[in-house]
Design a protein around this motif. Structure first.
Motif, PDB file in Angstrom:
ATOM      1  N   ASP A  62      -5.392   3.513   3.942  1.00  0.00           N
ATOM      2  CA  ASP A  62      -5.587   2.311   3.138  1.00  0.00           C
ATOM      3  C   ASP A  62      -4.668   1.177   3.566  1.00  0.00           C
ATOM      4  N   THR A  63      -3.586   1.511   4.258  1.00  0.00           N
ATOM      5  CA  THR A  63      -2.675   0.467   4.724  1.00  0.00           C
ATOM      6  C   THR A  63      -3.212  -0.252   5.957  1.00  0.00           C
ATOM      7  N   THR A 107     -14.406  14.280  -4.895  1.00  0.00           N
ATOM      8  CA  THR A 107     -13.241  13.993  -4.062  1.00  0.00           C
ATOM      9  C   THR A 107     -13.077  12.497  -3.822  1.00  0.00           C
ATOM     10  N   LEU A 108     -14.159  11.822  -3.494  1.00  0.00           N
ATOM     11  CA  LEU A 108     -14.070  10.381  -3.237  1.00  0.00           C
ATOM     12  C   LEU A 108     -13.707   9.603  -4.498  1.00  0.00           C
ATOM     13  N   SER A 109     -14.072  10.130  -5.657  1.00  0.00           N
ATOM     14  CA  SER A 109     -13.654   9.489  -6.905  1.00  0.00           C
ATOM     15  C   SER A 109     -12.135   9.534  -7.051  1.00  0.00           C
ATOM     16  N   VAL A 110     -11.544  10.671  -6.710  1.00  0.00           N
ATOM     17  CA  VAL A 110     -10.082  10.778  -6.750  1.00  0.00           C
ATOM     18  C   VAL A 110      -9.454   9.826  -5.730  1.00  0.00           C
ATOM     19  N   LEU A 111     -10.017   9.787  -4.539  1.00  0.00           N
ATOM     20  CA  LEU A 111      -9.460   8.933  -3.494  1.00  0.00           C
ATOM     21  C   LEU A 111      -9.641   7.452  -3.820  1.00  0.00           C
ATOM     22  N   ALA A 112     -10.694   7.119  -4.554  1.00  0.00           N
ATOM     23  CA  ALA A 112     -10.884   5.726  -4.980  1.00  0.00           C
ATOM     24  C   ALA A 112      -9.713   5.260  -5.838  1.00  0.00           C
ATOM     25  N   GLY A 113      -9.212   6.161  -6.689  1.00  0.00           N
ATOM     26  CA  GLY A 113      -8.090   5.809  -7.548  1.00  0.00           C
ATOM     27  C   GLY A 113      -6.762   5.726  -6.808  1.00  0.00           C
ATOM     28  N   ALA A 114      -6.707   6.322  -5.604  1.00  0.00           N
ATOM     29  CA  ALA A 114      -5.475   6.323  -4.820  1.00  0.00           C
ATOM     30  C   ALA A 114      -5.455   5.221  -3.773  1.00  0.00           C
ATOM     31  N   THR A 115      -6.534   4.428  -3.689  1.00  0.00           N
ATOM     32  CA  THR A 115      -6.645   3.385  -2.671  1.00  0.00           C
ATOM     33  C   THR A 115      -7.095   2.080  -3.326  1.00  0.00           C
ATOM     34  N   THR A 116      -6.969   1.000  -2.578  1.00  0.00           N
ATOM     35  CA  THR A 116      -7.380  -0.303  -3.119  1.00  0.00           C
ATOM     36  C   THR A 116      -8.283  -1.079  -2.183  1.00  0.00           C
ATOM     37  N   LEU A 170     -16.560   1.823 -10.455  1.00  0.00           N
ATOM     38  CA  LEU A 170     -15.131   2.053 -10.644  1.00  0.00           C
ATOM     39  C   LEU A 170     -14.313   1.736  -9.391  1.00  0.00           C
ATOM     40  N   SER A 171     -14.949   1.790  -8.223  1.00  0.00           N
ATOM     41  CA  SER A 171     -14.235   1.475  -6.992  1.00  0.00           C
ATOM     42  C   SER A 171     -14.323  -0.006  -6.634  1.00  0.00           C
ATOM     43  N   GLY A 172     -14.975  -0.802  -7.474  1.00  0.00           N
ATOM     44  CA  GLY A 172     -15.116  -2.218  -7.192  1.00  0.00           C
ATOM     45  C   GLY A 172     -16.053  -2.506  -6.034  1.00  0.00           C
ATOM     46  N   GLY A 173     -17.080  -1.668  -5.876  1.00  0.00           N
ATOM     47  CA  GLY A 173     -18.059  -1.887  -4.823  1.00  0.00           C
ATOM     48  C   GLY A 173     -17.674  -1.296  -3.486  1.00  0.00           C
ATOM     49  N   ARG A 174     -16.689  -0.419  -3.462  1.00  0.00           N
ATOM     50  CA  ARG A 174     -16.234   0.159  -2.183  1.00  0.00           C
ATOM     51  C   ARG A 174     -16.988   1.432  -1.801  1.00  0.00           C
TER      52      ARG A 174
END
Length: 282
Positions: free
Chosen positions: A23-24, A46-55, A84-88
């Motif tokens: 994400d950096t 899994t991607l739902s969890v990763l969505a919360g860990a990234t921006t 929830l991911s803002g369209g990501r």
């Protein structure tokens, strides 16, 4: 040219480290494969969890085996993750090629292509926000992206490639640069024939492992297990895995020459430091 990372699946706990590092930057997308009879984590969870860990990075199924799932629930799950991911969220879909996955969930293997077409009709209707039927109202939530998340199809055969123009936004291609041109040409031609605006997005997938020899050998072993069903072709995939920074740069340049929009480097070794090594190689 955008560059994404396909995540390893053998140890789900390390995926948060991979995601935060990617994400950096400079990476565009995190991808995750789908199987049932395998050791991989379920991709939407899994991607739902990763969505919360990234921006920043996109979160992509590559590919989700749609015929194994009920379409209304899948549409609701995809819309929720997109919102929830803002369209990501990017919904990469495929029909699957391993009969054991279908046996495990009681789905018919032979009709999987026809079932996917039917599923896409249902999911597009759900994502539109219209009443689901004469007796049922809309099924929410509405996705962040109008008419649903971006949909890419993993496809090889002409009939499957034609599905992109009818239902999708682009192609997920597992083909070397010297072979991908024919797929791209078919997708773009059918896109134009269907009267679609713009152009389909083209995403190529290539396997890679960077690091000391134990990391590379671990990746070869994991990749060999995943492709064991494919026999000799699977062995060719393992042999073609990129293991040097020069190979990474050459692959990006070769796919760019073919008009590819994004390259996904799939990493089967677990070491999260591969994110930094790929970034340095680029």
């Amino acid at each position: 040219m955008e560059v994404g990372i396909g995540l390893p699946v053998s140890t789900p706990e390390v995926l948060l480290d991979w995601a935060r590092a990617a994400d950096t930057g400079p990476f565009s997308t995190l991808g995750l494969l789908d199987r049932i009879v395998f050791e991989n984590p379920e991709p939407l969870v899994t991607l739902s969890v990763l969505a919360g860990a990234t921006t920043r990075v996109r979160l992509q199924t590559e590919v989700l085996l749609a015929p194994l799932r009920e379409p209304v629930l899948l549409a609701k799950q995809a819309a929720t993750l997109d919102r929830l991911s803002g369209g990501r969220f990017v919904l990469g879909l495929g029909v699957g090629g391993r009969e054991d996955d279908f046996e495990a969930v009681g789905a018919d293997y032979r009709s999987r292509g026809r079932r996917m077409d039917e599923q896409m009709e249902v999911m597009r209707r759900v994502w539109s926000g219209a009443d689901y039927s004469d007796t049922l109202g809309p099924i929410g939530p509405l996705p962040h992206r109008e008419n649903g998340p971006e949909v890419l199809f993993g496809a090889f055969a002409p009939a499957a490639l034609g599905r992109i123009a009818r239902f999708g936004d682009g192609l997920l291609a597992v083909a070397p640069p010297q072979m991908i041109g024919a797929q791209i040409e078919t997708v773009r031609r059918t896109w134009q024939e269907a009267g679609r605006d713009g152009a389909p997005r083209i995403v190529a997938q290539v396997n890679a492992a960077l690091g000391p020899e134990p990391v590379i050998e671990e990746a070869r072993t994991a990749m060999g297990g995943y492709y064991r069903f494919a026999g000799e072709m699977g062995e060719q995939f393992v042999a073609a895995m990129i293991t040097t920074p020069e190979g990474v740069r050459e692959a990006v340049a070769a796919y760019a020459d073919q008009g590819v929009d994004e390259v996904m480097f799939y990493c089967y070794g677990r070491d999260p430091k591969q994110v930094d090594r790929l970034a340095d190689a680029l």
